[in-house]
Write a protein that holds these residues in place. Structure first.
Motif, PDB file in Angstrom:
ATOM      1  N   UNK A   1       0.853  -1.070   0.459  1.00 35.12           N
ATOM      2  CA  UNK A   1       0.395   0.197  -0.159  1.00 35.12           C
ATOM      3  C   UNK A   1       0.736   1.475  -0.100  1.00 35.12           C
ATOM      4  N   UNK A   2       0.668   2.214  -0.780  1.00 30.93           N
ATOM      5  CA  UNK A   2       1.457   3.548  -0.585  1.00 30.93           C
ATOM      6  C   UNK A   2       1.076   4.362   0.490  1.00 30.93           C
ATOM      7  N   UNK A   3       2.003   5.092   1.271  1.00 28.64           N
ATOM      8  CA  UNK A   3       2.052   5.457   2.419  1.00 28.64           C
ATOM      9  C   UNK A   3       0.440   6.428   2.255  1.00 28.64           C
ATOM     10  N   UNK A   4       0.421   7.195   1.644  1.00 28.50           N
ATOM     11  CA  UNK A   4      -1.073   7.605   1.451  1.00 28.50           C
ATOM     12  C   UNK A   4      -1.906   8.624   0.012  1.00 28.50           C
ATOM     13  N   UNK A   5      -2.646   8.323   0.068  1.00 30.84           N
ATOM     14  CA  UNK A   5      -3.874   8.441  -1.396  1.00 30.84           C
ATOM     15  C   UNK A   5      -3.505   9.802  -1.721  1.00 30.84           C
ATOM     16  N   UNK A   6      -2.751  10.363  -3.075  1.00 32.44           N
ATOM     17  CA  UNK A   6      -2.901  12.208  -3.694  1.00 32.44           C
ATOM     18  C   UNK A   6      -4.063  12.255  -3.225  1.00 32.44           C
ATOM     19  N   UNK A   7      -4.419  13.874  -3.478  1.00 28.52           N
ATOM     20  CA  UNK A   7      -5.562  14.620  -3.724  1.00 28.52           C
ATOM     21  C   UNK A   7      -5.270  15.172  -4.959  1.00 28.52           C
ATOM     22  N   UNK A   8      -6.898  15.366  -4.935  1.00 23.68           N
ATOM     23  CA  UNK A   8      -6.972  15.625  -7.084  1.00 23.68           C
ATOM     24  C   UNK A   8      -5.640  16.543  -7.491  1.00 23.68           C
ATOM     25  N   UNK A   9      -5.773  17.723  -6.608  1.00 22.04           N
ATOM     26  CA  UNK A   9      -4.217  18.810  -6.762  1.00 22.04           C
ATOM     27  C   UNK A   9      -3.028  18.307  -6.900  1.00 22.04           C
ATOM     28  N   UNK A  10      -2.624  17.145  -6.031  1.00 27.31           N
ATOM     29  CA  UNK A  10      -1.017  16.745  -5.829  1.00 27.31           C
ATOM     30  C   UNK A  10      -1.247  16.118  -6.891  1.00 27.31           C
ATOM     31  N   UNK A  11      -1.965  15.288  -7.358  1.00 31.42           N
ATOM     32  CA  UNK A  11      -2.274  14.185  -8.903  1.00 31.42           C
ATOM     33  C   UNK A  11      -2.046  15.293 -10.112  1.00 31.42           C
ATOM     34  N   UNK A  12      -2.971  16.747 -10.436  1.00 31.60           N
ATOM     35  CA  UNK A  12      -2.716  16.826 -11.144  1.00 31.60           C
ATOM     36  C   UNK A  12      -1.059  18.046 -10.836  1.00 31.60           C
ATOM     37  N   UNK A  13      -0.699  17.849 -10.302  1.00 31.50           N
ATOM     38  CA  UNK A  13       1.034  18.587  -9.929  1.00 31.50           C
ATOM     39  C   UNK A  13       1.836  17.879 -10.266  1.00 31.50           C
ATOM     40  N   UNK A  14       1.808  16.584 -10.150  1.00 30.94           N
ATOM     41  CA  UNK A  14       2.438  15.429 -10.528  1.00 30.94           C
ATOM     42  C   UNK A  14       2.405  15.082 -11.907  1.00 30.94           C
ATOM     43  N   UNK A  15       1.354  15.509 -12.857  1.00 30.40           N
ATOM     44  CA  UNK A  15       0.604  15.005 -13.987  1.00 30.40           C
ATOM     45  C   UNK A  15       1.509  16.367 -14.605  1.00 30.40           C
ATOM     46  N   UNK A  16       1.599  17.612 -14.064  1.00 38.11           N
ATOM     47  CA  UNK A  16       1.728  18.641 -14.560  1.00 38.11           C
ATOM     48  C   UNK A  16       0.396  18.909 -15.502  1.00 38.11           C
ATOM     49  N   UNK A  18      -4.261  20.952 -15.430  1.00 41.88           N
ATOM     50  CA  UNK A  18      -4.744  21.642 -14.397  1.00 41.88           C
ATOM     51  C   UNK A  18      -5.533  20.621 -14.721  1.00 41.88           C
ATOM     52  N   UNK A  19      -5.655  21.335 -12.735  1.00 38.80           N
ATOM     53  CA  UNK A  19      -6.935  20.667 -12.036  1.00 38.80           C
ATOM     54  C   UNK A  19      -8.162  20.150 -12.874  1.00 38.80           C
ATOM     55  N   UNK A  20      -8.909  21.572 -13.730  1.00 38.40           N
ATOM     56  CA  UNK A  20     -10.135  21.365 -14.752  1.00 38.40           C
ATOM     57  C   UNK A  20      -9.550  20.103 -15.691  1.00 38.40           C
TER      58      UNK A  20
END
Length: 60
Positions: A1-16, A18-20
């Motif tokens: 299991x991962x340490x924790x799940x990513x938020x929408x904002x963290x995922x969008x930042x990782x993928x570079x 926009x959140x939209x």
């Protein structure tokens, strides 16, 4: 299991992206798998990496 799940904002930042854009991918069900925790979307980092390696994310 991962340490924790990513938020929408963290995922969008990782993928570079926009959140939209991530919202649109979720709506079309073409983005990485996500979980609903109440009203919030959460992403397993392993699912995001697997999605990046899938056929929908191949370089041109």
């Amino acid at each position: 299991m991962p340490d924790r799940l990513w938020t929408l904002e963290e995922t969008a930042e990782f993928l570079a992206i926009p959140v939209s854009t991530l919202y649109k991918l979720n709506h079309k069900r073409t983005g990485p798998r996500f979980f609903r925790v109440g009203r919030h979307c959460r992403y397993d980092p392993r699912d995001v990496l697997a999605w990046l390696q899938g056929p929908s994310c191949q370089p041109n």
